[in-house]
Design a protein around this motif. Structure first.
Motif, PDB file in Angstrom:
ATOM      1  N   ASN A 198       0.828  -1.209   0.000  1.00  0.00           N
ATOM      2  CA  ASN A 198       0.000   0.000   0.000  1.00  0.00           C
ATOM      3  C   ASN A 198       0.859   1.256   0.000  1.00  0.00           C
ATOM      4  O   ASN A 198       0.542   2.242  -0.677  1.00  0.00           O
ATOM      5  CB  ASN A 198      -0.939  -0.001   1.208  1.00  0.00           C
ATOM      6  CG  ASN A 198      -2.061  -0.999   1.058  1.00  0.00           C
ATOM      7  OD1 ASN A 198      -2.416  -1.406  -0.043  1.00  0.00           O
ATOM      8  ND2 ASN A 198      -2.620  -1.422   2.173  1.00  0.00           N
ATOM      9  N   GLU A 215       1.199   4.244  -2.960  1.00  0.00           N
ATOM     10  CA  GLU A 215       1.158   5.695  -2.783  1.00  0.00           C
ATOM     11  C   GLU A 215       2.282   6.387  -3.559  1.00  0.00           C
ATOM     12  O   GLU A 215       2.201   7.567  -3.868  1.00  0.00           O
ATOM     13  CB  GLU A 215       1.252   6.041  -1.294  1.00  0.00           C
ATOM     14  CG  GLU A 215       0.040   5.616  -0.492  1.00  0.00           C
ATOM     15  CD  GLU A 215       0.190   5.828   1.009  1.00  0.00           C
ATOM     16  OE1 GLU A 215       1.143   6.517   1.433  1.00  0.00           O
ATOM     17  OE2 GLU A 215      -0.643   5.292   1.759  1.00  0.00           O
ATOM     18  N   HIS A 216       3.315   5.634  -3.848  1.00  0.00           N
ATOM     19  CA  HIS A 216       4.455   6.177  -4.604  1.00  0.00           C
ATOM     20  C   HIS A 216       4.496   5.651  -6.040  1.00  0.00           C
ATOM     21  O   HIS A 216       5.488   5.793  -6.738  1.00  0.00           O
ATOM     22  CB  HIS A 216       5.765   5.806  -3.904  1.00  0.00           C
ATOM     23  CG  HIS A 216       5.951   6.531  -2.624  1.00  0.00           C
ATOM     24  ND1 HIS A 216       5.335   6.147  -1.458  1.00  0.00           N
ATOM     25  CD2 HIS A 216       6.687   7.629  -2.331  1.00  0.00           C
ATOM     26  CE1 HIS A 216       5.674   6.978  -0.490  1.00  0.00           C
ATOM     27  NE2 HIS A 216       6.485   7.881  -0.987  1.00  0.00           N
TER      28      HIS A 216
END
Length: 195
Positions: free
Chosen positions: A89, A93-94
């Motif tokens: 997760n 996000e990156h």
């Protein structure tokens, strides 16, 4: 004579679930989970995002795990899939930066002209030469397919562990992995047959 308390069992016999449950009352006990898994989570994040992000995101994985340890499913004896799910997760996000990195790697290492057949054969099996094509292939995969492929290839999770980590059915893991392998074979060609 009564049995010794669960907390006094030898470390090799204590499950992750027992450690996490004990950490509800004694937060410092969570350090055992960190000690068991930090290196592998760090390695996974490093493979996904590079060295510069690995320290921060591996540490963030354990911070998030610690903060949500009261929601850990104690019926799962191992925290490994749970931790890889958190790490995945964070990687998601990156993801935009990750895809840009793969595209840059694909552009950065064009193969030089090779004179002889022998040199072409050596170049074809060289990991350094495969990197740009692999990076280009990874950049073209959907986020879900890329997560499954890298959790299997880099973290060496089983299909069941990947399913648990990503919160998807085990059959979906198999179909995503199959689809990712097919796409990569088209891009990488014969030298990538082992995928």
């Amino acid at each position: 004579m009564t049995a010794p308390p669960q907390d006094s069992a030898p470390p090799s016999e204590v499950t992750d679930a027992q450690v996490i449950e004990a950490s509800w009352r004694h937060p410092d006990r969570f350090g055992a989970v960190f000690d068991r898994y930090f290196a592998s989570i760090h390695r996974y994040v490093h493979l996904r995002l590079g060295e510069s992000a690995a320290d921060d995101l591996a540490a963030e994985t354990f911070l998030r795990a610690f903060r949500s340890r009261d929601r850990f499913d104690l019926t799962c004896s191992s925290a490994r899939p749970w931790l890889y799910g958190i790490a995945s997760n964070l990687v998601a996000e990156h993801r935009r930066g990750e895809a840009r990195r793969y595209r840059a790697l694909a552009r950065s290492a064009d193969a030089a002209e090779i004179a002889s057949h022998d040199e072409r054969v050596v170049q074809r099996v060289s990991a350094a030469v495969m990197q740009p094509r692999l990076a280009a292939g990874l950049a073209r995969l959907s986020a879900g397919d890329r997560d499954v492929l890298l959790l299997v290839a880099c973290a060496q999770l089983s299909y069941g562990e990947v399913a648990e980590a990503l919160g998807i059915p085990q059959g979906t893991v198999g179909s995503r992995l199959n689809r990712a392998r097919k796409k990569l074979r088209k891009i990488i060609g014969p030298a990538g047959e082992a995928l």
